[in-house]
Design an enzyme around this catalytic site. Structure first.
Site, PDB file in Angstrom:
ATOM      1  N   ASP A 440       0.794  -1.227   0.000  1.00 52.61           N
ATOM      2  CA  ASP A 440       0.000   0.000   0.000  1.00 52.61           C
ATOM      3  C   ASP A 440       0.829   1.281   0.000  1.00 52.61           C
ATOM      4  OD1 ASP A 440      -1.822  -2.044   0.463  1.00 52.61           O
ATOM      5  OD2 ASP A 440      -3.136  -0.740   1.607  1.00 52.61           O
ATOM      6  N   TRP A 479      -1.286   5.882   0.810  1.00 49.13           N
ATOM      7  CA  TRP A 479      -1.877   6.100   2.134  1.00 49.13           C
ATOM      8  C   TRP A 479      -2.840   4.993   2.537  1.00 49.13           C
ATOM      9  CZ3 TRP A 479      -1.358   9.519  -1.836  1.00 49.13           C
ATOM     10  CH2 TRP A 479      -0.462  10.577  -1.642  1.00 49.13           C
ATOM     11  N   ASP A 480      -2.981   3.949   1.709  1.00 52.21           N
ATOM     12  CA  ASP A 480      -4.000   2.929   1.936  1.00 52.21           C
ATOM     13  C   ASP A 480      -5.391   3.554   1.914  1.00 52.21           C
ATOM     14  OD1 ASP A 480      -5.229   0.527   2.434  1.00 52.21           O
ATOM     15  OD2 ASP A 480      -4.706   0.444   4.555  1.00 52.21           O
ATOM     16  N   PHE A 481      -5.598   4.474   0.983  1.00 53.03           N
ATOM     17  CA  PHE A 481      -6.895   5.123   0.817  1.00 53.03           C
ATOM     18  C   PHE A 481      -7.758   4.339  -0.176  1.00 53.03           C
ATOM     19  CE2 PHE A 481      -5.692   9.738   2.191  1.00 53.03           C
ATOM     20  CZ  PHE A 481      -5.785   9.349   3.517  1.00 53.03           C
ATOM     21  N   LYS A 508     -11.889   7.225   2.747  1.00 50.58           N
ATOM     22  CA  LYS A 508     -11.110   7.287   3.976  1.00 50.58           C
ATOM     23  C   LYS A 508     -10.517   8.674   4.204  1.00 50.58           C
ATOM     24  CE  LYS A 508      -9.589   2.432   4.052  1.00 50.58           C
ATOM     25  NZ  LYS A 508      -8.384   1.557   4.078  1.00 50.58           N
TER      26      LYS A 508
END
Length: 809
Positions: A440, A479-481, A508
């Site tokens: 990620d 950002w792992d969004f 998110k």
């Protein structure tokens, strides 16, 4: 008599010495911490206040009345500084003033003792007057902590409820989000804003499957289904149960007991009735829905479909609970077929399958930040009757439209769809919220197609699996969004076009997007915002990111030092030091080898619970959590990369350190919390927001949840202080003018007035809940029920296995 006076004098001396030492200790803490904060470019207040308190404590310990005056000066100047820095915002003021106000009360009451010790008249009357004013003010502030403080109070005139037309009254809750478009809205009004305060428990059922969570992500996050007089639930280990809708009596129970090392949960089920008329699309040019027939008299005319945590698609007879023999291999389809190496826990399914006409569409969850070589995120459609693969959409190789050729696999490590999807029968289109490619936080190894599809909304033809459009919300997501939620269908008013079929979803990062269902184009203003790169070599940073400015931002403010918070000035100071010690450039602060802050973090913002919509008022309801994450990447040698994960982020069940195999870096990240375990920014930490889709403005926004069942250092406070807790789970809107939500850290199901945001009712649960509330009207009794599952709040050790139904007496 002389002895009594001597003892009294000694007690006064001891008290003033103790008081002086306490103030000295506080002053020393603020001075040392304040000096550190100033060195980081922060506020001078804590250093100056600390020095003044050192002087005050020293003088009070020596029984000098001037010490009290110095303390009073600090208190008065702190009031002025607080008003200058945060205005009249309640929670920031409490953090700055309450502890000092209590101290001022004690010091003022001690001032006559200091005067007497110096041979002066004590002057009790003015001291008592000042202490009463300050003490009452502090008491009022403390009492104010038990009252909700809406971030956006309702300021309009509440519209009257539109009564339900019997011809359009809801009959069944047949899909995860009630409708295939994820409305989470019920056209029912027996339970309404006028009588919801009378709700009582109608029945309780225990599933026997308790999700014991030791950091491994075992949770009950179920939203039940209801069809006719039956309620269907699934459990964290994928057991399926049919209950009588009026009594909670068990009709059947199928034990599957799926096992996985992490992430044990079942968010929902799908339902198919082969006897129902086949709905063909009405939009011109749409691909027809393929017929899927079950022979008359054969079992499984009505079937329940479920994804499992060990990657199977299961079909059960809705009337008996038995596996459907003609579906896959005796009712099961292996979803790891074609993936290649996919050991537990790298590939799982936690969300409900999506019924798209006669095609069952599934995605899959790929574990975060483990390594670059992971199973792919292929999306697939299966025949609802036979379980045969109808199509595949491989985001890494569009040429693969079915099973890969022998010896090949679906493209590895591609973006995946772990959240629920939506289906539009009018156009025969399935809409998919897409996540990011593994890993990620590192984009160097991503392909051009990974960059194309990552963090996007994807529309596919439900019959063929061919792409219709996609729309990206984050470029090169670091950002792992992931897009975390099922999109919700709305008819969106557009000037010159009337009402346009649209979908709306939250992210998110706190954004709300409204897209045209036919084209994927935004129907509200989206701008490309300039962002900065970090220091990772060869990282293809995107120097702009989309921001949906035509809709409200939910908990996505840019933090400043003044936003730092604490239960006391001391932990607030520590949060300020931590904040100033990190690189933070607002939303989309890229991770690097220094310590950086992401706010909102990868937990949200908004998450998988989704939105609910009230079409009678054209209002959507969103719940969020407001948690920042600090992140730091570390260069790694091959020897160091042999070190195992700390056990947190590797399976994406928590925070921690992860090697990120296949990259030159490991990563460590964690929640941005104070030393007391409280989020470092000011409350609320979770809210419920109503957005008017006509004006595109927030109608109201209120905190949800209290610290009653949690608290500093994880200690249950037992105090219903409504700071607003991080929410994880969905909402339910009804035509009775209500919005229901559980999903917080305290053990309640709540009902809010959908027009004003006022809390009207709350029902105590045996444990917390992350489930989605749902409602139905019994076809047998005509009574309306509200149902919630309760298996335990996210950060709570208290676990359960409850299904609870409420109705009016």
């Amino acid at each position: 008599m002389s002895g009594t006076n001597d003892r009294g004098s000694l007690l006064v001396r001891a008290w003033l010495l103790l008081l002086g030492i306490v103030i000295l200790a506080a002053g020393l803490f603020l001075t040392v911490g304040g000096a550190k904060l100033v060195s980081l470019g922060g506020s001078f207040y804590f250093l100056l206040a600390g020095l003044a308190l050192l002087a005050s404590g020293f003088l009070i310990a020596r029984r000098k009345p001037v010490g009290a005056l110095v303390f009073g000066a600090v208190f008065l100047l702190t009031i002025l500084w607080s008003l200058w820095e945060v205005g009249l915002e309640f929670w920031p003021l409490i953090s700055r003033l309450l502890a000092l106000g209590v101290g001022m009360t004690v010091v003022t009451l001690s001032l006559p003792l200091m005067r007497r010790a110096q041979g002066l008249a004590p002057n009790w009357r003015p001291a008592l007057a000042v202490a009463a004013v300050v003490g009452l003010g502090s008491l009022a502030g403390g009492a104010g902590m038990f009252v909700p403080h809406p971030t956006v109070p309702f300021a309009g005139t509440e519209a009257a409820m539109l009564r339900v037309d019997p011809a359009h009254e809801q009959k069944n809750w047949e899909a995860y989000g009630n409708t295939s478009g994820g409305s989470r809205f019920a056209a029912l009004d027996e339970i309404n804003r006028g009588n919801v305060g009378n709700l009582k428990v109608a029945w309780t059922y225990r599933t026997g499957d308790v999700a014991q969570s030791d950091g491994n992500g075992a949770e009950d996050q179920n939203t039940p289904l209801q069809v006719g007089d039956t309620v269907f639930v699934c459990t964290p280990h994928n057991n399926v149960i049919a209950l009588d809708a009026d009594t909670g009596r068990e009709k059947w129970k199928t034990l599957i007991n799926a096992r996985a090392s992490v992430w044990m949960r079942c968010r929902g089920l799908a339902y198919f009735d082969a006897r129902a008329p086949l709905q063909q699309p009405s939009v011109p040019g749409s691909t027809p829905v393929t017929a899927a027939l079950v022979p008359e008299g054969a079992p499984c005319q009505r079937r329940i479909l479920m994804n499992t945590i060990n990657a199977q698609l299961v079909a059960l007879d809705a009337d008996t609970g038995k596996f459907c023999p003609g579906f896959g291999a005796n009712g099961r389809v292996d979803l790891k077929a074609g993936l290649g190496d996919a050991p537990d826990p790298q590939y799982q399914l936690t969300s409900a399958p999506t019924l798209a006409g006669t095609t069952v569409v599934v995605g899959g969850r790929v574990a975060d930040n483990v390594q670059t070589d992971m199973p792919g995120g292929v999306m697939r459609g299966f025949d609802v009757v036979t379980g045969k693969l109808r199509w595949a959409f491989d985001p890494g190789n569009p040429a693969i439209t079915g099973m890969p050729a022998p010896g090949q696999t679906y493209t590895r490590s591609t973006p995946n769809v772990w959240a629920a999807m939506s289906y539009d029968p009018a156009s025969n289109t399935v809409f998919m919220p897409v996540g990011s490619a593994s890993v990620d936080l590192y984009g160097v190894t991503r392909s051009a197609l990974d960059h194309k599809y990552g963090a996007s909304m994807l529309a596919l033809d439900a019959t063929t699996g061919k792409e219709k459009w996609h729309y990206q919300t984050v470029h090169n997501d670091l950002w792992d969004f992931d897009l975390p939620m099922q999109p919700t269908f709305v008819d969106f008013p557009v000037a010159g076009r009337g009402k346009v079929p649209a979908l709306v979803f939250g992210t998110k990062s706190g954004q709300l997007y409204v897209l045209d269902r036919a084209t994927g184009r935004p129907l509200t203003k989206v701008v490309d915002t300039k962002v900065k790169a970090a220091d990772i070599p060869n990282e293809p940073y995107s120097l702009t990111q989309p921001k949906s400015v035509g809709m409200p931002q939910i908990g996505a403010q840019t933090l400043t030092e003044a936003d730092m918070w604490g239960a006391t000035p001391f932990d607030q100071l520590m949060c300020r030091i931590a904040f100033k010690g990190m690189r933070y450039e607002g939303l989309f602060t890229a991770p690097g080898t220094d310590k950086s802050l992401a706010f909102p973090g990868s937990l949200g913002g908004m998450n998988w619970g989704g939105l609910s919509v009230d079409p009678t008022t054209n209002t959507i309801f969103a719940n969020d959590m407001r948690l920042g994450l600090w992140v730091q990447m570390f260069p790694q040698t091959l020897e160091q990369k042999a070190v195992k994960s700390s056990g947190g982020e590797s399976p994406n069940t928590g925070m921690g350190s992860v090697p990120m195999k296949g990259t030159p870096y490991s990563v460590t990240k964690d929640r941005f919390l104070s030393v007391l375990g409280i989020p470092c920014q000011a409350p609320p930490f979770g809210t419920l927001t109503a957005v008017d889709m006509t004006t595109r403005k927030v109608k109201w926004q209120v905190p949800v949840g209290t610290v009653e069942d949690t608290g500093p250092l994880g200690i249950r406070m037992g105090l219903p202080i409504p700071v607003g807790m991080p929410t994880l789970g969905g909402t339910l809107a009804t035509q009775g003018g209500l919005v229901f939500i559980a999903g917080t850290q305290d053990f309640y199901l709540r009902a809010f007035d959908s027009g004003s945001g006022k809390e009207l009712w709350k029902g105590r649960l045996p444990v917390g809940s992350q489930g989605g509330p749902m409602t139905y009207k019994s076809p047998r009794t005509g009574r309306q029920y509200v149902v919630i599952t309760a298996g335990g709040a996210r950060q709570s050790p208290q676990r359960g296995d409850y299904v609870i139904a409420y109705k009016l007496p």
